[in-house]
Design a protein around this motif. Structure first.
Motif, PDB file in Angstrom:
ATOM      1  N   LEU A  24       0.838  -1.195   0.000  1.00  0.00           N
ATOM      2  CA  LEU A  24       0.000   0.000   0.000  1.00  0.00           C
ATOM      3  C   LEU A  24       0.878   1.252   0.000  1.00  0.00           C
ATOM      4  O   LEU A  24       0.563   2.239  -0.663  1.00  0.00           O
ATOM      5  CB  LEU A  24      -0.932  -0.006   1.210  1.00  0.00           C
ATOM      6  N   GLY A  25       1.975   1.201   0.757  1.00  0.00           N
ATOM      7  CA  GLY A  25       2.919   2.314   0.727  1.00  0.00           C
ATOM      8  C   GLY A  25       3.566   2.464  -0.636  1.00  0.00           C
ATOM      9  O   GLY A  25       3.809   3.580  -1.098  1.00  0.00           O
ATOM     10  N   ARG A  26       3.853   1.360  -1.286  1.00  0.00           N
ATOM     11  CA  ARG A  26       4.461   1.399  -2.621  1.00  0.00           C
ATOM     12  C   ARG A  26       3.538   2.114  -3.612  1.00  0.00           C
ATOM     13  O   ARG A  26       3.974   2.992  -4.373  1.00  0.00           O
ATOM     14  CB  ARG A  26       4.743  -0.035  -3.087  1.00  0.00           C
ATOM     15  N   MET A  27       2.250   1.742  -3.585  1.00  0.00           N
ATOM     16  CA  MET A  27       1.309   2.343  -4.529  1.00  0.00           C
ATOM     17  C   MET A  27       1.042   3.805  -4.187  1.00  0.00           C
ATOM     18  O   MET A  27       0.813   4.630  -5.074  1.00  0.00           O
ATOM     19  CB  MET A  27       0.038   1.508  -4.589  1.00  0.00           C
ATOM     20  N   PHE A  28       1.087   4.142  -2.886  1.00  0.00           N
ATOM     21  CA  PHE A  28       0.985   5.548  -2.505  1.00  0.00           C
ATOM     22  C   PHE A  28       2.170   6.333  -3.052  1.00  0.00           C
ATOM     23  O   PHE A  28       2.001   7.431  -3.600  1.00  0.00           O
ATOM     24  CB  PHE A  28       0.932   5.697  -0.984  1.00  0.00           C
ATOM     25  N   VAL A  78       2.633  13.473   6.670  1.00  0.00           N
ATOM     26  CA  VAL A  78       2.934  12.045   6.806  1.00  0.00           C
ATOM     27  C   VAL A  78       1.628  11.278   6.961  1.00  0.00           C
ATOM     28  O   VAL A  78       0.673  11.759   7.577  1.00  0.00           O
ATOM     29  CB  VAL A  78       3.848  11.784   8.022  1.00  0.00           C
ATOM     30  N   THR A  79       1.593  10.072   6.400  1.00  0.00           N
ATOM     31  CA  THR A  79       0.453   9.183   6.543  1.00  0.00           C
ATOM     32  C   THR A  79       0.953   7.803   6.940  1.00  0.00           C
ATOM     33  O   THR A  79       2.160   7.599   7.146  1.00  0.00           O
ATOM     34  CB  THR A  79      -0.369   9.117   5.243  1.00  0.00           C
ATOM     35  N   THR A  80       0.043   6.847   7.057  1.00  0.00           N
ATOM     36  CA  THR A  80       0.410   5.469   7.354  1.00  0.00           C
ATOM     37  C   THR A  80      -0.196   4.542   6.315  1.00  0.00           C
ATOM     38  O   THR A  80      -1.246   4.836   5.744  1.00  0.00           O
ATOM     39  CB  THR A  80      -0.054   5.059   8.762  1.00  0.00           C
ATOM     40  N   GLU A  81       0.479   3.419   6.072  1.00  0.00           N
ATOM     41  CA  GLU A  81      -0.053   2.463   5.102  1.00  0.00           C
ATOM     42  C   GLU A  81      -0.597   1.212   5.779  1.00  0.00           C
ATOM     43  O   GLU A  81      -1.063   0.308   5.117  1.00  0.00           O
ATOM     44  CB  GLU A  81       1.012   2.115   4.054  1.00  0.00           C
ATOM     45  N   LEU A 289     -10.917   7.766 -12.462  1.00  0.00           N
ATOM     46  CA  LEU A 289      -9.961   8.780 -12.912  1.00  0.00           C
ATOM     47  C   LEU A 289      -8.953   9.095 -11.817  1.00  0.00           C
ATOM     48  O   LEU A 289      -7.767   9.299 -12.092  1.00  0.00           O
ATOM     49  CB  LEU A 289     -10.713  10.056 -13.322  1.00  0.00           C
ATOM     50  N   VAL A 290      -9.398   9.126 -10.575  1.00  0.00           N
ATOM     51  CA  VAL A 290      -8.533   9.411  -9.421  1.00  0.00           C
ATOM     52  C   VAL A 290      -8.593   8.211  -8.481  1.00  0.00           C
ATOM     53  O   VAL A 290      -9.651   7.879  -7.957  1.00  0.00           O
ATOM     54  CB  VAL A 290      -8.981  10.691  -8.685  1.00  0.00           C
ATOM     55  N   SER A 291      -7.442   7.564  -8.255  1.00  0.00           N
ATOM     56  CA  SER A 291      -7.396   6.366  -7.418  1.00  0.00           C
ATOM     57  C   SER A 291      -7.449   6.716  -5.939  1.00  0.00           C
ATOM     58  O   SER A 291      -7.253   7.867  -5.535  1.00  0.00           O
ATOM     59  CB  SER A 291      -6.116   5.579  -7.700  1.00  0.00           C
ATOM     60  N   GLN A 292      -7.664   5.698  -5.109  1.00  0.00           N
ATOM     61  CA  GLN A 292      -7.651   5.910  -3.663  1.00  0.00           C
ATOM     62  C   GLN A 292      -6.276   6.387  -3.189  1.00  0.00           C
ATOM     63  O   GLN A 292      -6.173   7.139  -2.208  1.00  0.00           O
ATOM     64  CB  GLN A 292      -8.053   4.631  -2.939  1.00  0.00           C
ATOM     65  N   PHE A 293      -5.211   6.025  -3.891  1.00  0.00           N
ATOM     66  CA  PHE A 293      -3.867   6.435  -3.484  1.00  0.00           C
ATOM     67  C   PHE A 293      -3.597   7.894  -3.855  1.00  0.00           C
ATOM     68  O   PHE A 293      -2.993   8.637  -3.070  1.00  0.00           O
ATOM     69  CB  PHE A 293      -2.829   5.508  -4.109  1.00  0.00           C
ATOM     70  N   GLU A 294      -4.039   8.307  -5.025  1.00  0.00           N
ATOM     71  CA  GLU A 294      -3.921   9.725  -5.359  1.00  0.00           C
ATOM     72  C   GLU A 294      -4.778  10.558  -4.410  1.00  0.00           C
ATOM     73  O   GLU A 294      -4.374  11.659  -3.987  1.00  0.00           O
ATOM     74  CB  GLU A 294      -4.335   9.984  -6.808  1.00  0.00           C
ATOM     75  N   GLN A 295      -5.942  10.037  -4.063  1.00  0.00           N
ATOM     76  CA  GLN A 295      -6.813  10.756  -3.129  1.00  0.00           C
ATOM     77  C   GLN A 295      -6.101  10.952  -1.779  1.00  0.00           C
ATOM     78  O   GLN A 295      -6.205  12.015  -1.152  1.00  0.00           O
ATOM     79  CB  GLN A 295      -8.083   9.946  -2.916  1.00  0.00           C
TER      80      GLN A 295
END
Length: 390
Positions: A24-28, A78-81, A289-295
Protein backbone atom coordinates in the motif's frame (compact mmCIF):
# COMPACT_ATOMS: atom_id res chain seq x y z
CA UNK A 1 11.25 21.54 10.03
CA UNK A 2 8.12 21.35 7.90
CA UNK A 3 5.97 22.58 10.78
CA UNK A 4 2.28 22.24 11.49
CA UNK A 5 -0.07 24.56 9.60
CA UNK A 6 -3.77 25.22 9.26
CA UNK A 7 -4.21 23.22 6.07
CA UNK A 8 -2.50 25.38 3.44
CA UNK A 9 -1.79 23.50 0.21
CA UNK A 10 1.59 21.82 -0.14
CA UNK A 11 3.07 22.40 -3.59
CA UNK A 12 4.52 19.58 -5.72
CA UNK A 13 8.23 19.18 -5.11
CA UNK A 14 7.74 18.99 -1.35
CA UNK A 15 8.21 15.80 0.64
CA UNK A 16 5.37 13.53 1.72
CA UNK A 17 6.02 10.68 4.14
CA UNK A 18 4.54 7.27 4.79
CA UNK A 19 4.87 4.99 7.78
CA UNK A 20 5.25 1.43 6.53
CA UNK A 21 6.96 -0.19 3.59
CA UNK A 22 4.36 -2.62 2.26
CA UNK A 23 2.49 -2.68 -1.03
CA UNK A 24 0.00 0.00 0.00
CA UNK A 25 2.92 2.31 0.73
CA UNK A 26 4.46 1.40 -2.62
CA UNK A 27 1.31 2.34 -4.53
CA UNK A 28 0.98 5.55 -2.51
CA UNK A 29 4.57 6.48 -3.41
CA UNK A 30 3.91 5.96 -7.11
CA UNK A 31 0.74 8.08 -7.02
CA UNK A 32 2.33 10.89 -5.02
CA UNK A 33 5.35 10.91 -7.31
CA UNK A 34 3.06 11.15 -10.35
CA UNK A 35 1.74 14.38 -8.80
CA UNK A 36 5.29 15.69 -8.51
CA UNK A 37 5.96 15.03 -4.81
CA UNK A 38 9.01 13.39 -3.31
CA UNK A 39 8.26 10.58 -0.91
CA UNK A 40 10.07 9.28 2.16
CA UNK A 41 9.26 5.89 3.67
CA UNK A 42 10.01 4.85 7.25
CA UNK A 43 10.33 1.08 7.52
CA UNK A 44 12.91 -1.23 9.11
CA UNK A 45 13.07 -3.66 6.16
CA UNK A 46 15.88 -2.89 3.72
CA UNK A 47 13.99 -4.54 0.84
CA UNK A 48 10.45 -3.30 1.53
CA UNK A 49 8.20 -2.83 -1.54
CA UNK A 50 7.66 0.88 -0.75
CA UNK A 51 11.29 1.50 0.15
CA UNK A 52 12.32 0.28 -3.32
CA UNK A 53 10.43 3.07 -5.08
CA UNK A 54 10.63 5.87 -2.47
CA UNK A 55 12.89 8.87 -2.99
CA UNK A 56 14.25 8.23 0.49
CA UNK A 57 14.06 5.18 2.71
CA UNK A 58 14.54 5.82 6.42
CA UNK A 59 15.44 2.43 7.86
CA UNK A 60 14.16 2.54 11.42
CA UNK A 61 11.63 0.90 13.71
CA UNK A 62 8.19 2.47 13.74
CA UNK A 63 8.73 3.76 17.27
CA UNK A 64 12.33 4.91 16.84
CA UNK A 65 12.50 8.57 18.03
CA UNK A 66 15.40 9.51 15.78
CA UNK A 67 13.78 7.97 12.72
CA UNK A 68 10.47 9.69 13.48
CA UNK A 69 12.21 13.04 13.95
CA UNK A 70 14.01 12.61 10.62
CA UNK A 71 10.75 11.82 8.85
CA UNK A 72 8.75 14.57 10.55
CA UNK A 73 11.33 17.30 9.92
CA UNK A 74 11.79 16.31 6.28
CA UNK A 75 8.13 15.99 5.30
CA UNK A 76 5.30 18.49 5.01
CA UNK A 77 2.81 15.70 5.73
CA UNK A 78 2.93 12.04 6.81
CA UNK A 79 0.45 9.18 6.54
CA UNK A 80 0.41 5.47 7.35
CA UNK A 81 -0.05 2.46 5.10
CA UNK A 82 -1.14 0.01 7.80
CA UNK A 83 -3.29 0.33 10.89
CA UNK A 84 -0.93 -1.31 13.36
CA UNK A 85 1.68 1.43 13.26
CA UNK A 86 2.06 2.68 16.87
CA UNK A 87 -0.52 5.40 17.45
CA UNK A 88 1.97 7.22 19.67
CA UNK A 89 4.36 7.45 16.72
CA UNK A 90 1.71 9.32 14.75
CA UNK A 91 1.10 11.58 17.74
CA UNK A 92 4.85 12.26 17.87
CA UNK A 93 4.89 13.12 14.17
CA UNK A 94 1.91 15.47 14.59
CA UNK A 95 4.15 17.76 16.63
CA UNK A 96 6.47 18.09 13.65
CA UNK A 97 4.30 18.00 10.54
CA UNK A 98 0.79 17.45 9.22
CA UNK A 99 -0.30 13.89 10.04
CA UNK A 100 -3.25 12.20 8.35
CA UNK A 101 -4.90 10.27 9.81
CA UNK A 102 -4.33 11.25 13.44
CA UNK A 103 -2.88 8.89 16.00
CA UNK A 104 -6.16 9.05 17.93
CA UNK A 105 -8.18 7.87 14.92
CA UNK A 106 -5.75 5.04 14.20
CA UNK A 107 -5.82 3.96 17.87
CA UNK A 108 -9.58 3.45 17.64
CA UNK A 109 -9.28 1.32 14.49
CA UNK A 110 -6.61 -0.81 16.20
CA UNK A 111 -8.98 -1.97 18.94
CA UNK A 112 -12.22 -3.77 18.08
CA UNK A 113 -13.79 -2.81 21.40
CA UNK A 114 -13.19 0.91 20.84
CA UNK A 115 -14.06 0.53 17.16
CA UNK A 116 -17.49 -0.96 17.88
CA UNK A 117 -18.23 1.83 20.35
CA UNK A 118 -17.27 4.52 17.86
CA UNK A 119 -19.27 2.96 15.06
CA UNK A 120 -22.35 2.91 17.27
CA UNK A 121 -21.70 6.45 18.50
CA UNK A 122 -21.62 7.50 14.84
CA UNK A 123 -25.14 6.18 14.44
CA UNK A 124 -23.96 3.17 12.41
CA UNK A 125 -25.43 -0.24 13.30
CA UNK A 126 -23.14 -3.15 14.20
CA UNK A 127 -23.68 -6.78 15.13
CA UNK A 128 -24.72 -7.55 18.70
CA UNK A 129 -21.50 -8.06 20.63
CA UNK A 130 -19.76 -8.04 24.01
CA UNK A 131 -16.23 -7.31 25.13
CA UNK A 132 -14.39 -10.31 26.55
CA UNK A 133 -11.40 -9.09 28.53
CA UNK A 134 -11.12 -12.13 30.79
CA UNK A 135 -12.65 -15.59 30.93
CA UNK A 136 -15.30 -14.58 33.48
CA UNK A 137 -16.78 -12.11 30.97
CA UNK A 138 -18.05 -15.05 28.92
CA UNK A 139 -20.39 -16.03 31.77
CA UNK A 140 -22.11 -12.65 31.48
CA UNK A 141 -22.57 -12.80 27.71
CA UNK A 142 -26.23 -13.17 26.72
CA UNK A 143 -27.29 -16.42 25.11
CA UNK A 144 -28.30 -14.45 21.99
CA UNK A 145 -24.60 -14.05 21.11
CA UNK A 146 -24.35 -17.79 20.37
CA UNK A 147 -23.55 -19.01 17.83
CA UNK A 148 -20.98 -16.30 17.36
CA UNK A 149 -17.43 -15.36 16.41
CA UNK A 150 -14.76 -14.64 18.99
CA UNK A 151 -12.30 -12.09 17.60
CA UNK A 152 -9.12 -10.76 19.15
CA UNK A 153 -9.50 -7.06 19.89
CA UNK A 154 -6.12 -6.23 18.38
CA UNK A 155 -3.88 -7.37 15.51
CA UNK A 156 -6.43 -9.58 13.76
CA UNK A 157 -6.62 -9.36 9.94
CA UNK A 158 -7.38 -11.57 6.93
CA UNK A 159 -9.38 -13.91 9.15
CA UNK A 160 -6.59 -14.35 11.70
CA UNK A 161 -7.46 -14.24 15.40
CA UNK A 162 -11.08 -15.31 14.79
CA UNK A 163 -12.83 -18.47 15.98
CA UNK A 164 -16.43 -19.51 15.35
CA UNK A 165 -18.10 -20.70 18.55
CA UNK A 166 -21.45 -22.45 18.86
CA UNK A 167 -21.72 -22.35 22.63
CA UNK A 168 -20.38 -20.73 25.78
CA UNK A 169 -18.12 -23.73 26.40
CA UNK A 170 -16.64 -23.48 22.89
CA UNK A 171 -16.10 -19.78 23.52
CA UNK A 172 -14.15 -20.56 26.69
CA UNK A 173 -11.96 -23.00 24.78
CA UNK A 174 -11.44 -20.48 21.97
CA UNK A 175 -10.55 -17.73 24.44
CA UNK A 176 -7.92 -20.01 25.94
CA UNK A 177 -6.55 -20.88 22.47
CA UNK A 178 -6.24 -17.16 21.75
CA UNK A 179 -3.99 -16.82 24.83
CA UNK A 180 -6.75 -15.02 26.76
CA UNK A 181 -6.02 -11.69 25.09
CA UNK A 182 -8.80 -9.09 24.93
CA UNK A 183 -11.52 -10.19 22.51
CA UNK A 184 -14.94 -9.29 21.17
CA UNK A 185 -17.71 -11.88 20.90
CA UNK A 186 -20.09 -11.11 18.01
CA UNK A 187 -23.29 -12.91 17.18
CA UNK A 188 -23.35 -14.65 13.80
CA UNK A 189 -25.41 -12.74 11.27
CA UNK A 190 -27.74 -13.96 8.49
CA UNK A 191 -25.21 -12.76 5.94
CA UNK A 192 -26.10 -12.33 2.29
CA UNK A 193 -22.87 -10.72 1.08
CA UNK A 194 -20.12 -8.28 2.07
CA UNK A 195 -19.34 -4.83 0.71
CA UNK A 196 -16.94 -2.03 1.51
CA UNK A 197 -16.84 1.72 0.97
CA UNK A 198 -13.70 3.81 0.58
CA UNK A 199 -14.23 7.39 1.78
CA UNK A 200 -11.83 10.33 1.65
CA UNK A 201 -12.14 13.34 3.95
CA UNK A 202 -10.11 16.45 3.25
CA UNK A 203 -8.52 18.87 5.68
CA UNK A 204 -11.48 21.20 5.09
CA UNK A 205 -14.00 18.50 6.05
CA UNK A 206 -15.19 17.86 2.50
CA UNK A 207 -15.89 14.18 1.86
CA UNK A 208 -16.27 11.88 -1.12
CA UNK A 209 -17.00 8.16 -1.37
CA UNK A 210 -16.15 5.63 -4.04
CA UNK A 211 -18.85 3.25 -5.28
CA UNK A 212 -19.14 0.29 -2.87
CA UNK A 213 -17.46 -2.91 -3.98
CA UNK A 214 -18.98 -6.33 -3.48
CA UNK A 215 -16.35 -8.58 -1.92
CA UNK A 216 -15.75 -12.33 -1.95
CA UNK A 217 -13.31 -13.92 0.48
CA UNK A 218 -11.47 -17.21 0.36
CA UNK A 219 -10.00 -18.67 3.56
CA UNK A 220 -10.58 -15.33 5.28
CA UNK A 221 -8.60 -13.35 2.70
CA UNK A 222 -10.19 -11.04 0.15
CA UNK A 223 -10.23 -12.78 -3.24
CA UNK A 224 -12.33 -10.56 -5.54
CA UNK A 225 -13.88 -7.08 -5.29
CA UNK A 226 -16.28 -5.99 -8.00
CA UNK A 227 -18.14 -2.79 -8.85
CA UNK A 228 -20.58 -4.00 -11.47
CA UNK A 229 -24.00 -2.67 -10.55
CA UNK A 230 -24.95 -5.81 -8.61
CA UNK A 231 -25.44 -3.95 -5.32
CA UNK A 232 -28.96 -2.60 -4.93
CA UNK A 233 -28.91 1.23 -5.10
CA UNK A 234 -30.64 1.54 -1.72
CA UNK A 235 -27.99 -0.69 -0.11
CA UNK A 236 -25.14 1.20 -1.77
CA UNK A 237 -26.57 4.56 -0.70
CA UNK A 238 -27.03 3.41 2.89
CA UNK A 239 -23.46 2.07 3.08
CA UNK A 240 -22.07 5.33 1.71
CA UNK A 241 -24.07 7.34 4.25
CA UNK A 242 -22.75 5.15 7.06
CA UNK A 243 -19.15 5.54 5.87
CA UNK A 244 -19.52 9.33 5.75
CA UNK A 245 -20.94 9.35 9.29
CA UNK A 246 -17.96 7.37 10.58
CA UNK A 247 -15.40 9.67 8.94
CA UNK A 248 -17.15 12.78 10.21
CA UNK A 249 -17.63 11.46 13.75
CA UNK A 250 -13.92 10.57 13.96
CA UNK A 251 -12.96 13.99 12.54
CA UNK A 252 -10.94 11.82 10.19
CA UNK A 253 -8.56 13.24 7.58
CA UNK A 254 -7.36 10.89 4.87
CA UNK A 255 -8.60 7.74 3.16
CA UNK A 256 -10.70 5.34 5.21
CA UNK A 257 -12.34 2.04 4.31
CA UNK A 258 -15.45 0.81 6.11
CA UNK A 259 -16.48 -2.81 5.59
CA UNK A 260 -20.14 -3.83 5.86
CA UNK A 261 -22.29 -6.94 6.07
CA UNK A 262 -25.46 -6.94 3.97
CA UNK A 263 -27.99 -9.20 5.65
CA UNK A 264 -30.65 -11.31 3.97
CA UNK A 265 -33.34 -8.77 4.81
CA UNK A 266 -31.35 -6.06 2.99
CA UNK A 267 -30.15 -4.25 6.11
CA UNK A 268 -26.57 -2.99 6.31
CA UNK A 269 -24.37 -3.26 9.40
CA UNK A 270 -20.74 -2.21 9.82
CA UNK A 271 -18.09 -4.87 10.35
CA UNK A 272 -14.83 -2.95 10.75
CA UNK A 273 -12.81 -0.06 9.38
CA UNK A 274 -9.27 0.42 8.10
CA UNK A 275 -7.63 3.86 8.45
CA UNK A 276 -5.89 3.70 5.08
CA UNK A 277 -6.46 2.71 1.47
CA UNK A 278 -7.80 -0.82 1.27
CA UNK A 279 -7.39 -3.94 -0.84
CA UNK A 280 -11.04 -3.68 -1.90
CA UNK A 281 -10.35 -0.20 -3.27
CA UNK A 282 -7.59 -1.27 -5.66
CA UNK A 283 -10.07 -1.26 -8.52
CA UNK A 284 -9.91 2.56 -8.35
CA UNK A 285 -6.40 2.51 -9.84
CA UNK A 286 -7.76 1.64 -13.27
CA UNK A 287 -11.52 1.91 -12.85
CA UNK A 288 -11.57 5.56 -11.73
CA UNK A 289 -9.96 8.78 -12.91
CA UNK A 290 -8.53 9.41 -9.42
CA UNK A 291 -7.40 6.37 -7.42
CA UNK A 292 -7.65 5.91 -3.66
CA UNK A 293 -3.87 6.43 -3.48
CA UNK A 294 -3.92 9.72 -5.36
CA UNK A 295 -6.81 10.76 -3.13
CA UNK A 296 -4.62 10.00 -0.11
CA UNK A 297 -1.86 12.26 -1.46
CA UNK A 298 -4.39 15.00 -2.26
CA UNK A 299 -5.66 15.03 1.32
CA UNK A 300 -2.14 15.19 2.73
CA UNK A 301 -1.20 18.05 0.43
CA UNK A 302 -4.40 19.99 1.10
CA UNK A 303 -5.48 19.74 -2.54
CA UNK A 304 -9.07 19.39 -3.80
CA UNK A 305 -10.46 15.87 -3.68
CA UNK A 306 -10.84 14.10 -7.00
CA UNK A 307 -13.92 12.63 -8.65
CA UNK A 308 -14.80 9.09 -7.60
CA UNK A 309 -17.13 7.87 -10.35
CA UNK A 310 -16.17 4.59 -12.02
CA UNK A 311 -15.32 4.77 -15.70
CA UNK A 312 -16.89 1.36 -16.35
CA UNK A 313 -17.59 -1.90 -14.50
CA UNK A 314 -14.39 -2.91 -12.69
CA UNK A 315 -13.00 -5.63 -10.47
CA UNK A 316 -9.89 -6.51 -8.49
CA UNK A 317 -8.51 -10.04 -8.28
CA UNK A 318 -6.06 -10.70 -5.44
CA UNK A 319 -2.84 -12.60 -6.21
CA UNK A 320 -1.56 -14.69 -3.31
CA UNK A 321 1.75 -16.51 -3.09
CA UNK A 322 0.03 -19.88 -3.62
CA UNK A 323 -0.02 -19.08 -7.35
CA UNK A 324 3.77 -19.40 -7.46
CA UNK A 325 3.60 -23.12 -6.56
CA UNK A 326 2.25 -26.10 -8.48
CA UNK A 327 0.27 -28.95 -6.94
CA UNK A 328 3.50 -30.75 -6.02
CA UNK A 329 4.82 -27.75 -4.12
CA UNK A 330 7.40 -26.85 -6.76
CA UNK A 331 7.88 -23.15 -7.40
CA UNK A 332 6.86 -21.74 -10.77
CA UNK A 333 6.04 -18.41 -12.36
CA UNK A 334 2.36 -17.73 -13.10
CA UNK A 335 1.39 -17.36 -16.77
CA UNK A 336 1.49 -13.57 -16.98
CA UNK A 337 1.46 -13.61 -20.78
CA UNK A 338 -1.79 -15.55 -20.68
CA UNK A 339 -3.24 -13.11 -18.14
CA UNK A 340 -2.26 -10.08 -20.16
CA UNK A 341 -3.74 -11.55 -23.33
CA UNK A 342 -7.19 -10.96 -21.81
CA UNK A 343 -8.52 -7.53 -22.86
CA UNK A 344 -9.17 -4.98 -20.13
CA UNK A 345 -6.57 -6.39 -17.73
CA UNK A 346 -3.95 -4.46 -15.73
CA UNK A 347 -1.34 -6.37 -13.72
CA UNK A 348 0.04 -4.88 -10.48
CA UNK A 349 2.87 -6.84 -8.81
CA UNK A 350 4.44 -5.72 -5.54
CA UNK A 351 8.08 -6.77 -6.13
CA UNK A 352 8.19 -8.93 -3.02
CA UNK A 353 11.32 -11.05 -2.96
CA UNK A 354 9.71 -14.29 -1.79
CA UNK A 355 6.39 -15.88 -2.59
CA UNK A 356 4.70 -17.68 0.30
CA UNK A 357 1.24 -19.26 0.52
CA UNK A 358 -1.29 -16.66 1.69
CA UNK A 359 1.10 -13.75 1.10
CA UNK A 360 -0.29 -10.90 -1.01
CA UNK A 361 2.02 -10.68 -4.02
CA UNK A 362 -0.02 -8.47 -6.32
CA UNK A 363 -3.43 -7.92 -7.83
CA UNK A 364 -5.10 -7.72 -11.21
CA UNK A 365 -7.60 -5.03 -12.13
CA UNK A 366 -10.10 -6.00 -14.76
CA UNK A 367 -12.39 -3.65 -16.72
CA UNK A 368 -15.33 -4.35 -18.99
CA UNK A 369 -17.81 -2.29 -20.96
CA UNK A 370 -20.66 -4.19 -19.30
CA UNK A 371 -21.04 -6.33 -16.19
CA UNK A 372 -21.37 -9.42 -18.36
CA UNK A 373 -18.14 -8.62 -20.20
CA UNK A 374 -16.38 -7.91 -16.90
CA UNK A 375 -17.34 -11.26 -15.41
CA UNK A 376 -16.42 -13.11 -18.60
CA UNK A 377 -12.96 -11.56 -18.36
CA UNK A 378 -12.67 -12.40 -14.65
CA UNK A 379 -13.47 -16.02 -15.55
CA UNK A 380 -10.82 -15.96 -18.31
CA UNK A 381 -8.14 -14.66 -15.96
CA UNK A 382 -9.13 -17.14 -13.25
CA UNK A 383 -8.90 -19.93 -15.81
CA UNK A 384 -5.39 -18.92 -16.85
CA UNK A 385 -4.23 -18.81 -13.24
CA UNK A 386 -6.09 -21.94 -12.15
CA UNK A 387 -8.19 -20.04 -9.64
CA UNK A 388 -11.76 -21.00 -8.69
CA UNK A 389 -14.32 -18.53 -9.99
CA UNK A 390 -18.01 -18.26 -9.24
Amino acid sequence: MAGVDAGLPVAPGAWLGVMGGGQLGRMFCQSAQALGYRVAVLDPDESSPAGMVADRHIRAAYDDPQGLDTLGRLCAAVTTEFENVPADSLRHLARLCRTTPSGDAVAIAQDRVAEKAYLQASGVPVAAHAAVLRADDLDACPASLFPGILKTARLGYDGKGQVRVASREEARQAFESLKEVACVLESLQPLDYEISVVVARGLDGRMVTYPPSRNAHRDGILAVSAVDGAIAPAVADEARRHALRVAEHLDYHGVLCVEFFVLRDGSVIANEMAPRPHNSGHYTQDGCLVSQFEQQARVMAGLPLGVTDTLCPAAMLNLLGDLWFDHDGRQREPDWAGVLSVPGVRLHLYAKSEARPGRKMGHINILGATAAELHARIAQVAGVLGLPHA
